[in-house]
Design an enzyme around this catalytic site. Sequence first.
Site, PDB file in Angstrom:
ATOM      1  N   VAL A 284       0.840  -1.206   0.000  1.00 41.81           N
ATOM      2  CA  VAL A 284       0.000   0.000   0.000  1.00 41.81           C
ATOM      3  C   VAL A 284       0.872   1.252   0.000  1.00 41.81           C
ATOM      4  O   VAL A 284       0.588   2.239  -0.694  1.00 41.81           O
ATOM      5  CB  VAL A 284      -0.943  -0.002   1.215  1.00 41.81           C
ATOM      6  CG1 VAL A 284      -1.682   1.330   1.320  1.00 41.81           C
ATOM      7  CG2 VAL A 284      -1.943  -1.142   1.118  1.00 41.81           C
ATOM      8  N   ALA A 285       1.974   1.220   0.751  1.00 42.74           N
ATOM      9  CA  ALA A 285       2.853   2.380   0.841  1.00 42.74           C
ATOM     10  C   ALA A 285       3.478   2.729  -0.497  1.00 42.74           C
ATOM     11  O   ALA A 285       3.767   3.902  -0.777  1.00 42.74           O
ATOM     12  CB  ALA A 285       3.943   2.121   1.875  1.00 42.74           C
ATOM     13  N   GLU A 289      -0.878   6.970  -4.143  1.00 43.94           N
ATOM     14  CA  GLU A 289      -2.299   7.317  -4.092  1.00 43.94           C
ATOM     15  C   GLU A 289      -2.579   8.700  -4.663  1.00 43.94           C
ATOM     16  O   GLU A 289      -3.688   8.982  -5.124  1.00 43.94           O
ATOM     17  CB  GLU A 289      -2.803   7.257  -2.637  1.00 43.94           C
ATOM     18  CG  GLU A 289      -2.833   5.866  -2.036  1.00 43.94           C
ATOM     19  CD  GLU A 289      -1.483   5.446  -1.469  1.00 43.94           C
ATOM     20  OE1 GLU A 289      -1.372   4.329  -0.966  1.00 43.94           O
ATOM     21  OE2 GLU A 289      -0.537   6.252  -1.539  1.00 43.94           O
ATOM     22  N   ASP A 331      -6.280  24.328 -41.759  1.00 46.33           N
ATOM     23  CA  ASP A 331      -6.926  25.107 -42.809  1.00 46.33           C
ATOM     24  C   ASP A 331      -6.141  26.396 -43.011  1.00 46.33           C
ATOM     25  O   ASP A 331      -5.369  26.811 -42.140  1.00 46.33           O
ATOM     26  CB  ASP A 331      -8.362  25.470 -42.404  1.00 46.33           C
ATOM     27  CG  ASP A 331      -9.248  24.237 -42.296  1.00 46.33           C
ATOM     28  OD1 ASP A 331      -9.054  23.314 -43.087  1.00 46.33           O
ATOM     29  OD2 ASP A 331     -10.120  24.217 -41.412  1.00 46.33           O
ATOM     30  N   ASP A 643     -13.762  23.766 -39.562  1.00 41.39           N
ATOM     31  CA  ASP A 643     -14.870  24.614 -39.134  1.00 41.39           C
ATOM     32  C   ASP A 643     -16.205  24.199 -39.720  1.00 41.39           C
ATOM     33  O   ASP A 643     -17.251  24.662 -39.276  1.00 41.39           O
ATOM     34  CB  ASP A 643     -14.610  26.084 -39.489  1.00 41.39           C
ATOM     35  CG  ASP A 643     -14.303  26.269 -40.970  1.00 41.39           C
ATOM     36  OD1 ASP A 643     -14.490  25.314 -41.745  1.00 41.39           O
ATOM     37  OD2 ASP A 643     -13.858  27.376 -41.349  1.00 41.39           O
ATOM     38  N   ASP A 647     -15.763  18.790 -42.073  1.00 40.46           N
ATOM     39  CA  ASP A 647     -14.530  18.532 -41.328  1.00 40.46           C
ATOM     40  C   ASP A 647     -14.726  17.561 -40.165  1.00 40.46           C
ATOM     41  O   ASP A 647     -13.746  17.071 -39.600  1.00 40.46           O
ATOM     42  CB  ASP A 647     -13.977  19.845 -40.769  1.00 40.46           C
ATOM     43  CG  ASP A 647     -13.495  20.779 -41.860  1.00 40.46           C
ATOM     44  OD1 ASP A 647     -12.759  20.307 -42.740  1.00 40.46           O
ATOM     45  OD2 ASP A 647     -13.864  21.959 -41.835  1.00 40.46           O
ATOM     46  N   ASN A 709       9.203   7.542  -1.382  1.00 41.46           N
ATOM     47  CA  ASN A 709       9.054   6.092  -1.228  1.00 41.46           C
ATOM     48  C   ASN A 709      10.353   5.441  -0.776  1.00 41.46           C
ATOM     49  O   ASN A 709      10.353   4.488   0.015  1.00 41.46           O
ATOM     50  CB  ASN A 709       8.600   5.456  -2.539  1.00 41.46           C
ATOM     51  CG  ASN A 709       7.143   5.728  -2.861  1.00 41.46           C
ATOM     52  OD1 ASN A 709       6.726   5.689  -4.000  1.00 41.46           O
ATOM     53  ND2 ASN A 709       6.340   6.012  -1.832  1.00 41.46           N
ATOM     54  N   GLU A 712      10.763   6.101   2.789  1.00 49.95           N
ATOM     55  CA  GLU A 712       9.819   5.298   3.567  1.00 49.95           C
ATOM     56  C   GLU A 712      10.250   3.840   3.657  1.00 49.95           C
ATOM     57  O   GLU A 712      10.055   3.181   4.692  1.00 49.95           O
ATOM     58  CB  GLU A 712       8.430   5.381   2.915  1.00 49.95           C
ATOM     59  CG  GLU A 712       7.805   6.768   2.955  1.00 49.95           C
ATOM     60  CD  GLU A 712       6.672   6.925   1.946  1.00 49.95           C
ATOM     61  OE1 GLU A 712       6.099   8.014   1.885  1.00 49.95           O
ATOM     62  OE2 GLU A 712       6.379   5.960   1.210  1.00 49.95           O
ATOM     63  N   THR A 742       1.282  14.686   4.008  1.00 50.28           N
ATOM     64  CA  THR A 742       2.279  15.747   3.840  1.00 50.28           C
ATOM     65  C   THR A 742       2.725  15.930   2.392  1.00 50.28           C
ATOM     66  O   THR A 742       3.033  17.042   1.967  1.00 50.28           O
ATOM     67  CB  THR A 742       3.512  15.445   4.713  1.00 50.28           C
ATOM     68  OG1 THR A 742       4.069  14.181   4.326  1.00 50.28           O
ATOM     69  CG2 THR A 742       3.133  15.391   6.173  1.00 50.28           C
TER      70      THR A 742
END
Length: 921
Positions: A284-285, A289, A331, A643, A647, A709, A712, A742
């Site tokens: 999960v870390a 996310e 164009d 336009d 097109d 990461n 961590e 954070t």
Amino acid sequence: MSQPTNDVAAQLEIPQLEQQLQTSVTTGLDTQTAQKRFQTDGANVIESGQHTNRLLDFLQNFTSLMACLLWVSGLIAMVSGTVELGIAIWAVNIINGLFSYWEAHAAKKATDALSKMLPTTVNVLRDGHQQAILVQNVVPGDVVEIQAGDAVPADARVLSAANLQIDESSLTGESVPVAKKSTYQHGDGKFSITNIIYAGTVVTTGTAQAVVLATGMQTEFGKIAHLTESQSSMVSPLTNELNRLTRQLSVIALLIGLGFFILAIFFVHYPVAKAFIFALGMIVAFIPEGLLPTVTLSLARGTQEMAKKHALLKSLNSVETLGETSVICSDKTGTLTQNQMTVTHLWLPAEEFTVTGTGYFNNGQIQFQKEPMKLAQHPDLNRLLDIALLNNDTQVVSEADGKQAPKILGTPTEAGLCIVTAKAGLNLPERQQAAPRLTELPFDSDRKRMTTIQKQTNAPDLIYVKGALSTMLSVCDRILDGNQVRPLTAADQQRLQQANQDYAAQGLRSLAFAYREATDSDQGKYAISTAEQHLIFVGLAVMQDPPRPEIYQAVQKCQNAHIKIIMVTGDSALTAKSIAVKIGIVSDQARVITGEELAQLSDAQLQAAVKNEVIFARVAPADKYRIVSMCQANGEIVASTGDGVNDAPALKRANIGIAMGLNGTDVAKQAADMILTDDNFASIVAAIEVGRTVYKNIQKFLTYIFTSNVGEAFPSLLFLASGGLIPLPLTVMQILTVDLGTDMLPALGLGAEPSEPGVMNQPPRARTAHLLTPGIIWKSFGYYGLLGALISMGGYFFVNWQFGFPQVPLASTGKVYAMATTMTLAAIVFSQIANVLNCRTETTSLFRVGVFSNHRIISGIIFEILLLAFLAYTPGVQSLFGTAPLNGLDWLFLACIPVPLVLLEEARKWFVRRRVARIKN
């Protein structure tokens, strides 16, 4: 009743046409027959071929690969015992999905726009009487009446017409109205049958009666709608890239989780169940996310920036796709040019005048030999301008503020003539009072001339004629040379034709003017065969649709950015090439391929042609679609402008379809991914720059988030490698505090970073390039990440040192342990403060862009410090996150972290800039 094709119906005699359509051109259909045909043929509406399910559209925002990964991550967090964390992850996913759905809610339903373009009521003959009916009730065989300002309700054969001109730009892309008449003639192109009018086009001048041939989806309008519906939108490169990145991150997270699971069992001797929960927490870390909300908000901010630059995006992912654009199929009229015919020269046999100013504003003057012209001294010029003024059915209506482009009621060519007469100081009401118009012999495509008869007091009527030089010379036998009328000689004709050719070679259009006084032989009865004879040739008005002033810089930017521009226009080959060379799109050696030539090319030949310098002229709708497809077959990311209704298929086929907001049809706007509110090519280039910046900012986010990461994971790795001798320096809840708390706001601030200098001096990123590059991996895991990991562990040991380490063992429980883990968390946060500042630029100095210039990042930094303090000092929160208050010495340690990291990175960037400069020199 078998309905004949347009071409067949155009050539039938009226009795045969009545028989085919089972109608009467004098009385129209009877009510009973009309009702039966309505039941058989259906309503005269454009049907929608695809109906999207709103619920499925909504759910798609929650089922992307990254979203699914977050659902699973939240579930894993709940299973591992951290229910609060799982709820937080799911909340992030839900908020992001809702935001994405809201941004993308404007559905691109082109068929709805087509229906809106049709008139609501139309006058028809039913039961021998004229009556107004709803346009949806029109059926084949109805006889309809149309006049100036009406939209044509269905494909129809013209029965009678008076000065009828139709704006077919929605079908052909050509802005010049087309003359229509009751007799058959087939010109160049699919829609060039002179006695057929088409649904969705607009009557600019004149009146007509016509019999309906096809309604609804059987019209040419409807067939294009069907083709538009059959084209599926291209999947954006960013969507593909995010899916690929999600797969990569999933594999990385699972491998890390497996690694930690094995280490927890064999090194720390955790029970299998405990090791599994620990591994799940690490998985999960390692799921970012914040990636989806950051990408979504970065793209949303990109759309806001583009809106400021006159480009409205309908899909968030289109922002990044623009940044990848390698080819722009553009164009000419109104996009590269101003769509305002401007007279630049007035050529007379005795002298030539130049005209300053551009557009439909009276912002210039007529000059002779670079000096202001005095009209009284040039009677031949006065005559030419008088013809231009009175032989003219167009009005130029200025806006009240005087800043917006005036509105044109009529044709662009005549509008240009209105402006040049205003520059000469001529007054239309005065001249109309002095020489009112008696009658008009309207323009038609056969003779390519328009004649008006002007009445004079106590003088013969004036016959004023304007038209193409090729048809004017045959009806002129005299020439106005200065103030003298003399016979028109062969030498004069050769000189006139040479002047016309010289102007054409410059991409300029010429319009010839002639006149004569009426004679007794005219007897007040003016017919084309007699009035347009024995004319006195006066001169030429030379005009152009001038390039936009900013187009030169925009084209240069594209060339610096290695973006190829392919002009695709309905204009002539000579004019197209002249403009393209003038504004720098191609060199004089470029190949010009006309619509007829294109039809003869195989796909392989066309695919080879678009690799080189090329211009496409006189192209049809299917041609544009094919050109875009062949560019894509070469691996290009294609942006295509348009336009008109014609097109729409090409706009949907292109990676980025760009519609004109001012002059574009609704169907083009709905089929496109982007709408230009100023119809300006330069706005496309500005939007591409924003798109490139958004992609770079997403990469900066990845660098920033992966760096944390490492910080961590490293403490957990030490814990496992030491066999538990080093207590876990960072808990799973603290890890996820960084991911969801954070890091989030500073990361979002990176998404708001402006363009770095030089972003438009690089080629588009290669199709094989990816968001997660070796450079990002090295920066995140080998440089920024490693420094952050060492600093975070330094903070952990610093707290333990204050309480006796190494003489005292590392604390594994109690207040000291909580302080140590809090310090690890805090050190990661302060390392990330330096990291987010370093990530703002790749090579440019942070001090050059300004340390405090990105207010979102500064606010994010303040927020994460306050959040850290809240976690550390709030009693109820401390127990949930395993935190404890830090002392003054700890905060001093933290305050010293960012500055050295920023200065170290500044030194690296300086060396990179120096090396690049050395290579360039």
